[in-house]
Scaffold this active site. Structure first.
Site, PDB file in Angstrom:
ATOM      1  N   ASN A   1      -2.810 -44.180  80.170  1.00 10.42           N
ATOM      2  CA  ASN A   1      -3.197 -45.477  79.620  1.00 10.42           C
ATOM      3  C   ASN A   1      -3.883 -45.277  78.273  1.00 10.42           C
ATOM      4  O   ASN A   1      -4.077 -44.149  77.818  1.00 10.42           O
ATOM      5  CB  ASN A   1      -4.130 -46.202  80.603  1.00 10.42           C
ATOM      6  CG  ASN A   1      -4.249 -47.691  80.315  1.00 10.42           C
ATOM      7  OD1 ASN A   1      -3.241 -48.378  80.134  1.00 10.42           O
ATOM      8  ND2 ASN A   1      -5.455 -48.209  80.255  1.00 10.42           N
ATOM      9  N   LYS A   2      -4.254 -46.366  77.641  1.00 10.32           N
ATOM     10  CA  LYS A   2      -4.883 -46.363  76.318  1.00 10.32           C
ATOM     11  C   LYS A   2      -5.961 -45.290  76.207  1.00 10.32           C
ATOM     12  O   LYS A   2      -6.762 -45.105  77.127  1.00 10.32           O
ATOM     13  CB  LYS A   2      -5.490 -47.749  76.070  1.00 10.32           C
ATOM     14  CG  LYS A   2      -6.394 -47.853  74.860  1.00 10.32           C
ATOM     15  CD  LYS A   2      -5.615 -47.840  73.561  1.00 10.32           C
ATOM     16  CE  LYS A   2      -6.570 -48.060  72.381  1.00 10.32           C
ATOM     17  NZ  LYS A   2      -5.854 -48.100  71.104  1.00 10.32           N
TER      18      LYS A   2
ATOM     19  N   ASP B   1       0.006 -47.822  81.187  1.00 12.33           N
ATOM     20  CA  ASP B   1       1.240 -47.645  80.432  1.00 12.33           C
ATOM     21  C   ASP B   1       2.236 -46.857  81.269  1.00 12.33           C
ATOM     22  O   ASP B   1       3.445 -47.047  81.134  1.00 12.33           O
ATOM     23  CB  ASP B   1       0.958 -46.943  79.107  1.00 12.33           C
ATOM     24  CG  ASP B   1       0.449 -47.925  78.065  1.00 12.33           C
ATOM     25  OD1 ASP B   1       1.284 -48.497  77.344  1.00 12.33           O
ATOM     26  OD2 ASP B   1      -0.767 -48.137  77.994  1.00 12.33           O
TER      27      ASP B   1
ATOM     28  N   CYS C   1      -8.708 -51.910  76.577  1.00 13.75           N
ATOM     29  CA  CYS C   1      -7.439 -52.237  75.953  1.00 13.75           C
ATOM     30  C   CYS C   1      -7.012 -53.653  76.358  1.00 13.75           C
ATOM     31  O   CYS C   1      -7.783 -54.398  76.976  1.00 13.75           O
ATOM     32  CB  CYS C   1      -6.358 -51.211  76.284  1.00 13.75           C
ATOM     33  SG  CYS C   1      -4.948 -51.276  75.143  1.00 13.75           S
TER      34      CYS C   1
ATOM     35  N   ARG D   1       8.769 -45.743  71.566  1.00 11.64           N
ATOM     36  CA  ARG D   1       7.439 -45.507  72.143  1.00 11.64           C
ATOM     37  C   ARG D   1       7.599 -44.545  73.313  1.00 11.64           C
ATOM     38  O   ARG D   1       7.987 -44.958  74.406  1.00 11.64           O
ATOM     39  CB  ARG D   1       6.793 -46.815  72.623  1.00 11.64           C
ATOM     40  CG  ARG D   1       6.535 -47.867  71.559  1.00 11.64           C
ATOM     41  CD  ARG D   1       5.468 -47.451  70.549  1.00 11.64           C
ATOM     42  NE  ARG D   1       4.202 -47.095  71.146  1.00 11.64           N
ATOM     43  CZ  ARG D   1       3.244 -47.974  71.452  1.00 11.64           C
ATOM     44  NH1 ARG D   1       3.432 -49.260  71.236  1.00 11.64           N
ATOM     45  NH2 ARG D   1       2.107 -47.559  71.975  1.00 11.64           N
TER      46      ARG D   1
ATOM     47  N   ARG E   1       3.467 -55.624  71.540  1.00  9.45           N
ATOM     48  CA  ARG E   1       2.599 -54.659  72.216  1.00  9.45           C
ATOM     49  C   ARG E   1       2.329 -55.107  73.643  1.00  9.45           C
ATOM     50  O   ARG E   1       2.557 -56.255  73.996  1.00  9.45           O
ATOM     51  CB  ARG E   1       1.286 -54.493  71.444  1.00  9.45           C
ATOM     52  CG  ARG E   1       0.410 -55.721  71.454  1.00  9.45           C
ATOM     53  CD  ARG E   1      -0.942 -55.433  70.824  1.00  9.45           C
ATOM     54  NE  ARG E   1      -0.893 -55.367  69.377  1.00  9.45           N
ATOM     55  CZ  ARG E   1      -1.932 -55.045  68.616  1.00  9.45           C
ATOM     56  NH1 ARG E   1      -3.096 -54.750  69.174  1.00  9.45           N
ATOM     57  NH2 ARG E   1      -1.833 -55.029  67.312  1.00  9.45           N
ATOM     58  N   GLY E   2       1.823 -54.175  74.421  1.00  6.33           N
ATOM     59  CA  GLY E   2       1.611 -54.427  75.843  1.00  6.33           C
ATOM     60  C   GLY E   2       2.857 -53.994  76.599  1.00  6.33           C
ATOM     61  O   GLY E   2       3.965 -54.409  76.279  1.00  6.33           O
ATOM     62  N   ALA E   3       2.666 -53.127  77.597  1.00  8.80           N
ATOM     63  CA  ALA E   3       3.813 -52.522  78.283  1.00  8.80           C
ATOM     64  C   ALA E   3       4.762 -53.559  78.877  1.00  8.80           C
ATOM     65  O   ALA E   3       5.985 -53.400  78.825  1.00  8.80           O
ATOM     66  CB  ALA E   3       3.320 -51.575  79.381  1.00  8.80           C
TER      67      ALA E   3
END
Length: 308
Positions: free
Chosen positions: A203-204, A193, A124, A60, A17-19
């Site tokens: 974003n989140k 993101d 996030c 994703r 996870r995490g761009a």
């Protein structure tokens, strides 16, 4: 291909996870895949590489860093398999190095925007935002952090562990407490993101409510984003797809068994308009949201006619 599919599944299930980490993992998967790829012709080679690339990209849909990493890696200009293989490997290695250096650069640039005594709110688990915050603290600035829990995956737990390791005073709040706590905040710093050509932030989920609360309280909202998180597909109006995550992340399916009229939605991201963003901090420098096209053109190499 099995190793690449394993990486794709880890990205899809958010084990990776995490761009930034997603992008590096995808570039690494492509690099390792082509190293031992058997193909008799360049057409066969390209077909297999494109299939592998789409396997990764489709995991994703919102994280623009993922397709950018993949397409920047697989792009080549060669007419034979060995030369194409070498160019893709070099592309991927260059991207991975760029991603690693980007976080350090963002930390240095972003820390300058954090003042001694600041209370910073974040949302996030953004490695770029954390880099700016921890770099400022390491420079001797007396700061503290308020981090949201970031439901439903509770990425805020990753933040408090990370910040605690740096001895940074941190307060953990429920997402719905953002507006209530904004009166104590000096700056809001969030990751990205994706950033569209008009400077809007994807974003989140919940980022837009932070932005609205910050705007109401006249608190600056700073976005930290690597240059590969800007979306070239938005140049000609393509919308960034907002990913809907499985509902079992929100509620146990058993709890819905006797509730036939209840629907559960779990959008993973939301959109913050550019007018609520004060600055975007990139590894190339600080820009206003209106300069997003400049980043896409100069640092990703896309022109208006390249998309379509």
């Amino acid at each position: 291909m099995n190793q690449l599919q394993d990486t794709a599944e880890k990205i899809r299930t958010m084990e990776i996870r995490g761009a930034g980490r997603i992008a590096s993992a995808a570039a690494t998967a492509i690099r390792d895949y082509v190293k031992n790829l058997d193909a008799e012709t360049i057409q066969e080679f390209d077909d297999k590489v494109q299939k592998a690339a789409k396997t990764l990209v489709n995991t994703r849909p919102t994280a623009v860093s993922l397709p950018n990493a993949v397409w920047m890696s697989v792009k080549h200009s060669k007419t034979n398999v060995d030369d194409a293989r070498e160019e893709i490997i070099n592309n991927a290695n260059r991207f991975i190095k760029q991603a690693d250096n980007a976080l350090e650069n963002i930390g240095k640039i972003g820390s300058k925007r954090i003042q001694d005594g600041d209370v910073v709110m974040t949302h996030c688990n953004s490695h770029a935002a954390l880099s700016a915050i921890t770099t400022a603290f390491e420079k001797g600035k007396n700061i503290s952090v308020i981090t949201t829990e970031s439901r439903p995956r509770k990425q805020g737990l990753l933040n408090i562990k990370h910040l605690n390791d740096y001895n940074i005073p941190t307060t953990y709040i429920v997402d719905s407490a953002v507006r209530s706590c904004m009166k104590d905040v000096d700056k809001v710093i969030v990751g990205a993101d994706a950033i569209s050509v008009n400077g809007a932030l994807i974003n989140k989920i919940g980022t837009s409510q932070l932005a609205l609360a910050a705007h109401e309280s006249r608190v600056n909202l700073l976005v930290v984003a690597e240059t590969y998180k800007f979306s070239p597909s938005t140049i000609q109006g393509e919308m960034i797809e907002i990913e809907d995550r499985p509902t079992d992340e929100v509620i146990n399916p058993d709890d819905l068994r006797d509730l036939p009229y209840v629907e559960v939605k779990n959008p993973a991201f939301d959109i913050t308009p550019a007018e609520y963003i004060d600055l975007i901090i990139t590894d190339a420098g600080v820009i206003s949201p209106s300069m997003a096209y400049f980043i896409i053109k100069e640092y990703q190499g896309w022109e208006l006619g390249d998309i379509g």
